[in-house]
Design a protein around this motif. Structure first.
Motif, PDB file in Angstrom:
ATOM      1  N   GLN A 170       0.832  -1.202   0.000  1.00 55.85           N
ATOM      2  CA  GLN A 170       0.000   0.000   0.000  1.00 55.85           C
ATOM      3  C   GLN A 170       0.866   1.252   0.000  1.00 55.85           C
ATOM      4  O   GLN A 170       1.950   1.266   0.603  1.00 55.85           O
ATOM      5  CB  GLN A 170      -0.926   0.019   1.225  1.00 55.85           C
ATOM      6  N   LYS A 172       0.928   5.479   0.768  1.00 52.66           N
ATOM      7  CA  LYS A 172       0.220   6.483   1.541  1.00 52.66           C
ATOM      8  C   LYS A 172      -0.167   7.663   0.662  1.00 52.66           C
ATOM      9  O   LYS A 172       0.663   8.223  -0.063  1.00 52.66           O
ATOM     10  CB  LYS A 172       1.063   6.967   2.720  1.00 52.66           C
ATOM     11  N   GLY A 174      -2.059  11.132   1.345  1.00 54.27           N
ATOM     12  CA  GLY A 174      -2.617  11.979   2.399  1.00 54.27           C
ATOM     13  C   GLY A 174      -2.512  11.262   3.728  1.00 54.27           C
ATOM     14  O   GLY A 174      -1.423  10.866   4.154  1.00 54.27           O
ATOM     15  N   LYS A 175      -3.653  11.023   4.383  1.00 52.23           N
ATOM     16  CA  LYS A 175      -3.659  10.316   5.663  1.00 52.23           C
ATOM     17  C   LYS A 175      -4.097   8.862   5.506  1.00 52.23           C
ATOM     18  O   LYS A 175      -4.214   8.141   6.491  1.00 52.23           O
ATOM     19  CB  LYS A 175      -4.592  11.030   6.645  1.00 52.23           C
ATOM     20  N   LYS A 176      -4.363   8.428   4.271  1.00 52.62           N
ATOM     21  CA  LYS A 176      -4.869   7.086   4.036  1.00 52.62           C
ATOM     22  C   LYS A 176      -3.853   6.229   3.272  1.00 52.62           C
ATOM     23  O   LYS A 176      -2.998   6.745   2.574  1.00 52.62           O
ATOM     24  CB  LYS A 176      -6.178   7.153   3.246  1.00 52.62           C
ATOM     25  N   TRP A 177      -4.009   4.931   3.448  1.00 54.82           N
ATOM     26  CA  TRP A 177      -3.214   3.969   2.696  1.00 54.82           C
ATOM     27  C   TRP A 177      -4.060   3.411   1.559  1.00 54.82           C
ATOM     28  O   TRP A 177      -5.179   2.957   1.782  1.00 54.82           O
ATOM     29  CB  TRP A 177      -2.749   2.828   3.596  1.00 54.82           C
ATOM     30  N   LYS A 178      -3.518   3.436   0.358  1.00 52.36           N
ATOM     31  CA  LYS A 178      -4.234   2.934  -0.805  1.00 52.36           C
ATOM     32  C   LYS A 178      -3.484   1.764  -1.427  1.00 52.36           C
ATOM     33  O   LYS A 178      -2.257   1.749  -1.474  1.00 52.36           O
ATOM     34  CB  LYS A 178      -4.425   4.049  -1.839  1.00 52.36           C
ATOM     35  N   LYS A 206       3.513   0.735   2.942  1.00 52.71           N
ATOM     36  CA  LYS A 206       3.194  -0.252   3.983  1.00 52.71           C
ATOM     37  C   LYS A 206       3.060  -1.611   3.313  1.00 52.71           C
ATOM     38  O   LYS A 206       2.265  -1.778   2.383  1.00 52.71           O
ATOM     39  CB  LYS A 206       1.902   0.103   4.721  1.00 52.71           C
ATOM     40  N   ARG A 221       6.838  -0.947   7.362  1.00 47.18           N
ATOM     41  CA  ARG A 221       6.699   0.371   6.755  1.00 47.18           C
ATOM     42  C   ARG A 221       8.065   0.865   6.277  1.00 47.18           C
ATOM     43  O   ARG A 221       9.082   0.605   6.914  1.00 47.18           O
ATOM     44  CB  ARG A 221       6.085   1.363   7.736  1.00 47.18           C
TER      45      ARG A 221
END
Length: 225
Positions: A170, A172, A174-178, A206, A221
């Motif tokens: 994944q 990162k 912004g504040k999210k993991w995609k 991640k 990470r």
């Protein structure tokens, strides 16, 4: 002439009856005192992980410490008797002894092997009853990993025990993991993940090695730049 033997028999029965009643109502032997298993250290449980190189959950081969005492329910220390520590792997119905002591206390260490349940069993004595306590412990695979530098950046390494393991990568945003990509380790547990790097700054990643019944998931990470 026939009445006397009959009376004698009645008298004999009358004498035997009360004697038998006295024997049958004799007080039973004192019951064994109840016990409980406790930690020998007030700051830790009776089974607890030592140094953990991969986060909160111990990895395969890392140390699990044992600190076990036996007490009466009133809090008095017990020294007589024996202890066993047994392990039941997740999904199994059988227990295997992994540590033991000929006394009612045990300070030792064992190696983490996989997800499962540990129990400490006190065998008891004529004066003290037996008792046991259980604790579930998660374990993750042992991971060796290193960064790849040069024209192609990324990570490579190996998981142990070896085998094919699903991997989710994944990025990162912004504040999210995609989600970025998925892959599997090979049958020897090896993997290589090539990842893009920005011209300036860094990308954060991640990498999750999936868990199963035997092992908890492992999360790593890192970043490329």
């Amino acid at each position: 002439m026939r009445i006397r033997p009959f009376l004698a028999a009645l008298l004999t029965t009358a004498l035997v009856g009360p004697t038998a009643a006295v024997i049958s109502t004799a007080a039973p032997a004192s019951a064994a005192e109840s016990t409980r298993i406790v930690s020998g250290n007030s700051n830790t449980p009776w089974l607890y992980p030592g140094y953990r190189s991969q986060g909160k959950i111990p990895a395969v081969g890392e140390t699990l410490s044992l600190s076990i005492n036996v007490q009466t329910t009133g809090g008095s220390q017990i020294y007589d008797g024996s202890l066993q520590v047994q392990f039941k792997a997740a999904g199994s119905s059988s227990w295997k002894t992994v540590a033991s002591s000929s006394t009612a206390y045990l300070y030792d260490s064992i190696k983490a092997r996989q997800n499962g349940t540990y129990r400490a069993v006190y065998g008891g004595t004529s004066a003290y009853s037996s008792s046991s306590i259980e604790k579930t412990q998660k374990v993750q695979r042992k991971l060796s990993i290193q960064g790849i530098s040069g024209k192609r950046a990324g990570f490579k390494g190996k998981v142990s025990p070896k085998g094919k393991v699903g991997v989710v990568v994944q990025k990162k945003a912004g504040k999210k993991w995609k989600g970025f990509r998925t892959l599997k380790t090979d049958k020897k547990g090896r993997f290589t993940v090539y990842l893009p790097a920005p011209r300036t700054g860094r990308f954060q990643w991640k990498i999750t090695f999936k868990g199963n019944k035997k092992f908890a998931k492992t999360i790593v990470r890192g970043y490329t730049y």
